[in-house]
Scaffold this motif. Structure first.
Motif: not given
Ligand code: NDP
Length: 446
Positions: A28, A331, A344, A350, A352, A355-356, A365, A367, A423, A425
């Motif tokens: 990630e 998800a 989170e 979550t 991967p 997450v997608e 979303y 992390p 994003n 992430v």
């Protein structure tokens, strides 16, 4: 030089076989930072990527202890000292039967970026044991903690490595470990955080991860001119993080309808209000009971054995139990049921593919390394107060926590903005990476 993230990760897999959680965490981060890494020759010349995934030190040790029947038991202990570029190693201790090198390396790796995001001078580490505290007597827990610390004390210290709690390690365990640390080292220093208030702990530390996660969710919602007020919220877990997340969501006007443990989920359509939450605090922290008791106690509440909360309709989901607890199907179910914000509280809850799903659907979303950083940030405050030999007020710590969560959110927005979409992430991974990588470049090839 590697030609793609995939090639790099294949090499990580060969070098670290069977460490699936560690591969997941590295993948990630590497995918997020790859474009930046390609552009910055300094990082490449210093070979930051290969260095940052390699723990500076890994310690494993035997813990021998005696149970109440006089039988001699053996567990395995670990401390992963992952990265000290920006400060002493810092990260929790986990006691759970699933603990192994892969899980602790993933947690230590995540911790490096999380601690960097807090803006405080803390490196990353993690530790623990495969010891299962469930069903153990008070005396057995104490003996285990003492024996764990007899070895760990050689490797930690207020300027070297400062552990805290995590799954299976709360105030009680920190107390027993600190007692043994102090006895052997003959010093009263801030070598552990999560201490009780009357011997060096910080106000708000027990609440910090849950409060911080909720503050973060509120910041995320603000980007869409929304708030937690009136939202239906699903929370997993029923331990430290889950409990204080419920408390703060209630304060901000949300309605929490689920909690869980490793046996199942409770659903209370009427909401887990402060009185019901007081029952959960007592059940989990004093009686050390199971969450199904909640459904027996409160009319209208249901218990689903063996289920996770993600099938329950909600607008906001706050996973606060453990890693990989939201699958791809979970998800999809969440999104289908109208959930548009997932923040989170747990570390890497979550999978991967999940997450997608969140990113593809462009929901909010965030992390764990960004959203649950309030816990370690407040541990950082505990370290500061210990060094100053002063205690800050509840309001002061809470205000500082709130400011740090806002600042982490701003960092995620700065590095993760992609048109109208944020994003988180990418934002968290890049924001956390830059500070550590720059420090590593500054400090030379060590
Ligand atoms: P606790 O031990 O207090 O609570 C953990 C909760 O998660 C319990 O309800 C536990 O249920 C449940 N749980 C644990 N393992 C599983 C599993 N395999 N499947 C389903 N449920 C499970 O831990 P914390 O609340 O401190 O930690 C929760 C998460 O938050 C972890 O991911 C941790 O790493 C993360 N975190 C914690 C911080 C802190 O300050 N404490 C800081 C940042 C992150 P059961 O009782 O049945 O085991």
């Amino acid at each position: 030089m590697y030609s793609s993230p995939r090639e790099f990760i294949e090499n990580v897999k060969i070098k670290n076989p069977e460490q699936f959680e560690f591969h997941q965490a590295v993948t990630e981060v590497v995918e997020s930072i790859w474009p930046l890494y390609q552009k910055d020759l300094r990082y490449q010349e210093a070979n930051i990527l290969e260095r940052i995934i390699e723990p500076e030190r890994m310690i494993t040790f035997r813990i021998t202890w005696t149970n109440d029947k006089g039988q001699v038991k053996v567990n395995r202990g670990y401390r992963i000292q992952m990265n000290s570029a920006i400060g002493p190693y810092k990260g929790g201790i986990r006691f759970h039967p699933t603990v192994n090198l892969s899980i602790l390396k993933f947690l230590a790796f995540e911790q490096v970026f999380k601690n960097s995001l807090t803006t405080l001078p803390m490196g990353g580490g993690k530790g623990g044991s495969d010891f299962d505290p469930k069903g153990k007597s008070e005396a057995e827990i104490m003996r285990f903690c003492q024996n764990f610390m007899i070895e760990l004390q050689r490797h930690i210290g207020s300027n070297t490595d400062v552990p805290a709690g995590d799954i299976g390690v709360g105030g009680r365990e920190i107390g027993y470990m600190y007692g043994m640390y102090k006895k052997i080292r003959n010093e009263f220093t801030g070598a552990l955080t999560g201490k009780a208030l009357n011997w060096g702990g910080s106000l708000i530390r027990p609440e910090a991860t849950g409060y911080g996660c909720t503050y973060f969710a509120e910041e995320m919602l603000k980007t869409r001119n929304d708030t937690l007020k009136g939202k239906i919220v699903a929370i997993s877990g029923s331990g430290n993080v889950a409990q204080h997340t419920v408390e703060k969501v209630n304060q901000l006007g949300g309605k929490v309808v689920t909690l869980s443990d490793s046996d199942g989920t409770i659903y209370d359509k009427n909401g887990i209000d402060p009185d019901k939450l007081a029952f959960v605090f007592d059940l989990k922290n004093h009686k050390r009971g199971r969450i199904k008791e909640y459904a027996k106690k409160f009319n209208g509440a249901e218990y689903f054995a063996g289920k996770r909360p993600w099938g329950i309709k909600c607008q906001v989901a706050l996973p606060c139990a453990t890693q990989n607890e939201i699958s791809c199907e979970d998800a999809e179910t969440l999104v289908k049921n109208g959930c548009f914000c997932v923040t989170e509280g747990a570390n890497m809850p979550t999978e991967p593919k999940g997450v997608e799903v969140f990113l593809k659907n462009k929901i909010l979303y965030a992390p764990g390394k960004a959203a649950n950083a309030g816990g370690v940030a407040t541990s950082g405050f505990e370290m500061s107060q210990n060094s100053l030999r002063l205690s800050w007020t509840r309001e002061e710590v809470d205000q500082r926590l709130y400011c740090i969560m806002k600042s982490i959110h701003a960092t995620c927005v700065k590095y993760g903005r992609d048109g109208d979409f944020i994003n988180y992430v990418n934002g968290a991974n890049i924001g956390g990476f830059v500070k550590v990588a720059d420090a590593m470049v500054d400090q030379g090839a060590i």
